[in-house]
Design an enzyme around this catalytic site. Sequence first.
Site, mmCIF file in Angstrom:
data_model
loop_
_atom_site.group_PDB
_atom_site.id
_atom_site.type_symbol
_atom_site.label_atom_id
_atom_site.label_comp_id
_atom_site.label_asym_id
_atom_site.label_seq_id
_atom_site.Cartn_x
_atom_site.Cartn_y
_atom_site.Cartn_z
ATOM 1 N N GLY A 1 0.998 -1.162 -0.045
ATOM 2 C CA GLY A 1 -0.019 -0.181 -0.184
ATOM 3 C C GLY A 1 0.932 1.172 0.014
ATOM 4 N N GLN B 1 3.249 9.817 1.006
ATOM 5 C CA GLN B 1 4.627 9.431 1.022
ATOM 6 C C GLN B 1 5.536 9.464 -0.153
ATOM 7 O OE1 GLN B 1 2.665 5.148 2.207
ATOM 8 N NE2 GLN B 1 4.416 5.259 3.371
ATOM 9 N N CYS C 1 6.011 0.244 7.882
ATOM 10 C CA CYS C 1 5.786 1.341 7.029
ATOM 11 C C CYS C 1 6.913 1.607 6.230
ATOM 12 C CB CYS C 1 5.214 2.578 7.935
ATOM 13 S SG CYS C 1 5.008 3.996 6.834
ATOM 14 N N LEU C 2 6.457 1.876 4.826
ATOM 15 C CA LEU C 2 8.027 2.217 4.064
ATOM 16 C C LEU C 2 8.323 3.559 4.319
ATOM 17 C CD1 LEU C 2 6.090 1.345 0.707
ATOM 18 C CD2 LEU C 2 7.785 0.078 1.638
ATOM 19 N N HIS D 1 -4.246 2.035 7.774
ATOM 20 C CA HIS D 1 -2.793 2.527 7.765
ATOM 21 C C HIS D 1 -2.801 3.537 6.694
ATOM 22 C CE1 HIS D 1 1.620 1.903 8.286
ATOM 23 N NE2 HIS D 1 1.574 2.622 7.044
ATOM 24 N N GLU D 2 -3.065 3.465 5.399
ATOM 25 C CA GLU D 2 -2.920 4.407 4.435
ATOM 26 C C GLU D 2 -3.776 5.614 4.483
ATOM 27 O OE1 GLU D 2 -0.521 3.805 2.710
ATOM 28 O OE2 GLU D 2 -0.077 1.694 3.158
ATOM 29 N N HIS E 1 -2.148 7.815 6.692
ATOM 30 C CA HIS E 1 -1.124 8.828 6.095
ATOM 31 C C HIS E 1 -1.529 9.891 5.464
ATOM 32 C CE1 HIS E 1 2.655 6.619 6.258
ATOM 33 N NE2 HIS E 1 2.119 5.116 5.947
HETATM 34 NI NI NI Z 1 2.988 3.476 5.944
#
Ligand code: NI
Length: 173
Positions: free
Chosen positions: A46, A51, A89-90, A131-132, A135
């Site tokens: 995702g 991000q 998380c990325l 989660h997204e 963000h």
């Molecule tokens: Ni994340």
Amino acid sequence: MPILSIRRYGDPILRRRAAPVAEITPEVQRLIDDMVETMYDALGIGLAATQVGVALRVLVVDAGGGAVRTYINPEIVERHGEVVGEEGCLSLPGIFADVARAERVVVEARDREGRPVRERAEGLLARVFQHEIDHLDGILFIDRLDKVSRDRIKRRIKKEGLPDEMPAGATAL
Ligand code: NI
């Protein structure tokens, strides 16, 4: 299509509340295509536009089996139950923690072509949506932890920094 650079913890854009997409222009569609490539390049499941440094309410999600879906102006309209599960998380490579989330959600959004979508999700997919969408509101998963756990992670990042890449085999959102 270029692979975009993924912003990391400490970058102020990750704390911005993203603005709704007023019109799905070719620029927005190009952003979506680049986000899909960037997500796969980073082995994520995702990715939120914030991000990659764009404060617009756009998500791409790998729904499994190679199916990638786009959610524009996504909103969680129903939440049911609660479940604790590990998240990464990325934007915070190498950091993992157990986070409590709704077990099932219903999401409403627009797809890449602007068609309305309404989806039920449970398990990992429900977690990815929560989660997204966080963000897009400037919220990171570590904000959802108790203060002791959050402070421990912040101290660790301050001391050791973040690794350049996600550890192999990790699931990141
Ligand atoms: Ni994340």
